[in-house]
Design a protein around this motif. Structure first.
Motif, PDB file in Angstrom:
ATOM      1  N   THR A  68      14.671 -17.377  12.240  1.00  0.00           N
ATOM      2  CA  THR A  68      13.431 -16.615  12.167  1.00  0.00           C
ATOM      3  C   THR A  68      13.612 -15.437  11.219  1.00  0.00           C
ATOM      4  OG1 THR A  68      12.893 -17.217  14.429  1.00  0.00           O
ATOM      5  CG2 THR A  68      11.708 -15.349  13.499  1.00  0.00           C
ATOM      6  N   VAL A  69      12.685 -15.317  10.278  1.00  0.00           N
ATOM      7  CA  VAL A  69      12.706 -14.229   9.311  1.00  0.00           C
ATOM      8  C   VAL A  69      11.417 -13.439   9.457  1.00  0.00           C
ATOM      9  CG1 VAL A  69      12.763 -13.662   6.856  1.00  0.00           C
ATOM     10  CG2 VAL A  69      14.095 -15.596   7.711  1.00  0.00           C
ATOM     11  N   LYS A  70      11.540 -12.119   9.549  1.00  0.00           N
ATOM     12  CA  LYS A  70      10.354 -11.259   9.582  1.00  0.00           C
ATOM     13  C   LYS A  70      10.093 -10.768   8.173  1.00  0.00           C
ATOM     14  CE  LYS A  70       8.366  -7.268  11.870  1.00  0.00           C
ATOM     15  NZ  LYS A  70       7.199  -7.716  12.559  1.00  0.00           N
ATOM     16  N   GLN A  71       8.855 -10.953   7.719  1.00  0.00           N
ATOM     17  CA  GLN A  71       8.472 -10.540   6.367  1.00  0.00           C
ATOM     18  C   GLN A  71       7.134  -9.813   6.432  1.00  0.00           C
ATOM     19  OE1 GLN A  71      10.291 -11.073   3.325  1.00  0.00           O
ATOM     20  NE2 GLN A  71       8.824  -9.496   2.802  1.00  0.00           N
ATOM     21  N   CYS A  72       7.037  -8.688   5.748  1.00  0.00           N
ATOM     22  CA  CYS A  72       5.807  -7.901   5.719  1.00  0.00           C
ATOM     23  C   CYS A  72       5.270  -7.852   4.293  1.00  0.00           C
ATOM     24  CB  CYS A  72       6.068  -6.493   6.240  1.00  0.00           C
ATOM     25  SG  CYS A  72       6.658  -6.480   7.937  1.00  0.00           S
ATOM     26  N   ASP A  85       2.029  -8.893   8.615  1.00  0.00           N
ATOM     27  CA  ASP A  85       3.380  -8.972   9.178  1.00  0.00           C
ATOM     28  C   ASP A  85       3.572 -10.399   9.680  1.00  0.00           C
ATOM     29  OD1 ASP A  85       3.540  -6.254   8.769  1.00  0.00           O
ATOM     30  OD2 ASP A  85       3.111  -5.735  10.853  1.00  0.00           O
ATOM     31  N   LYS A  87       6.242 -13.663  10.992  1.00  0.00           N
ATOM     32  CA  LYS A  87       7.503 -14.239  11.434  1.00  0.00           C
ATOM     33  C   LYS A  87       7.513 -15.660  10.905  1.00  0.00           C
ATOM     34  CE  LYS A  87       7.378 -13.781  15.861  1.00  0.00           C
ATOM     35  NZ  LYS A  87       7.709 -13.828  17.291  1.00  0.00           N
ATOM     36  N   ILE A  89       9.431 -19.080  10.918  1.00  0.00           N
ATOM     37  CA  ILE A  89      10.379 -19.781  11.779  1.00  0.00           C
ATOM     38  C   ILE A  89      10.819 -21.072  11.086  1.00  0.00           C
ATOM     39  CG2 ILE A  89      10.725 -20.817  14.049  1.00  0.00           C
ATOM     40  CD1 ILE A  89       8.249 -18.984  14.876  1.00  0.00           C
ATOM     41  N   VAL A  94       4.706 -20.340  10.819  1.00  0.00           N
ATOM     42  CA  VAL A  94       4.398 -18.928  10.570  1.00  0.00           C
ATOM     43  C   VAL A  94       3.468 -18.418  11.658  1.00  0.00           C
ATOM     44  CG1 VAL A  94       3.271 -17.322   8.974  1.00  0.00           C
ATOM     45  CG2 VAL A  94       4.652 -19.196   8.072  1.00  0.00           C
ATOM     46  N   GLU A  95       3.765 -17.209  12.136  1.00  0.00           N
ATOM     47  CA  GLU A  95       2.856 -16.509  13.033  1.00  0.00           C
ATOM     48  C   GLU A  95       2.991 -15.024  12.764  1.00  0.00           C
ATOM     49  OE1 GLU A  95       5.337 -16.224  17.152  1.00  0.00           O
ATOM     50  OE2 GLU A  95       4.395 -18.150  16.734  1.00  0.00           O
ATOM     51  N   GLY A  96       1.912 -14.300  12.981  1.00  0.00           N
ATOM     52  CA  GLY A  96       1.969 -12.869  12.721  1.00  0.00           C
ATOM     53  C   GLY A  96       0.613 -12.198  12.828  1.00  0.00           C
ATOM     54  N   CYS A 185       9.006  -3.618   6.541  1.00  0.00           N
ATOM     55  CA  CYS A 185       8.302  -3.725   7.819  1.00  0.00           C
ATOM     56  C   CYS A 185       8.427  -2.411   8.584  1.00  0.00           C
ATOM     57  CB  CYS A 185       8.858  -4.867   8.648  1.00  0.00           C
ATOM     58  SG  CYS A 185       8.621  -6.491   7.913  1.00  0.00           S
TER      59      CYS A 185
END
Length: 186
Positions: A68-72, A85, A87, A89, A94-96, A185
């Motif tokens: 999982t990578v968080k990207q803003c 924002d 996430k 996976i 993708v969810e955010g 982020c």
């Protein structure tokens, strides 16, 4: 077991004697068959709980770890701003959150969920507008170019209360309003 006694005559050197025979009734036979059937059904789960490789407890304890990578991202266009924002996976799902602040209209604030297909990201955007409590949902499309995500514009159709991009009409990423750039982020 209920038994039914029946006397049957036996001819023995001209003399008739009676012999007691015990015969199972139909009900007793059914009880025996049901007991065998019950044991069979109890044995089936035991047979499937055992695997040829032996104990399966090690496999049950290990879970698949998803990357999982968080990207803003941020984007601006003629006084309008957008913050996203995400996430990501396993580089696919993708969810955010997505917040769009319009210069002359109420803001849109909601969640995005979707998937990457190659370099194209298609999401469902469920959002509320301003102080309105009504929930809206629209599809959004983005194309990944380097680190940025360019929003596309396409023909949206609705069927049974669900909106989606028309399958026979291409999504135009050149006419898209927002070009999302990566940011830190918060």
């Amino acid at each position: 077991m209920r038994l039914w006694k029946q006397w049957t005559p036996i001819i023995n050197r001209g003399k008739t004697s009676l012999k007691l025979t015990e015969v199972l009734t139909k009900k007793a036979i059914m009880n025996v068959k049901l007991k065998h059937l019950a044991w069979t059904f109890l044995a089936i789960p035991l047979a499937f709980s055992c695997t040829p490789s032996g104990n399966n407890s090690e496999k049950a304890n290990t879970k698949t770890v998803k990357d999982t990578v968080k990207q803003c991202y941020t984007a601006t266009f003629e006084g309008d701003t957008a913050l996203m924002d995400l996430k990501i996976i396993d580089s696919v799902e993708v969810e955010g959150k997505l917040l769009i602040n319009y210069a002359n209209k109420p803001h849109n604030d909601g969640i995005v969920r979707g998937k990457f297909s190659g370099d194209t990201l298609i999401v469902d955007y469920s959002f509320k507008t301003g102080t309105n409590t009504t929930q809206f949902s629209n599809p959004l499309a983005f194309i990944k170019k380097g680190d940025s995500l360019k929003m596309g514009v396409g023909v949206i159709e609705t069927s049974l209360g669900r909106s989606y991009f028309a399958k026979d009409k291409p999504i135009n990423f050149e006419r898209g309003k927002f070009n999302f750039q990566p940011t830190d982020c918060k």
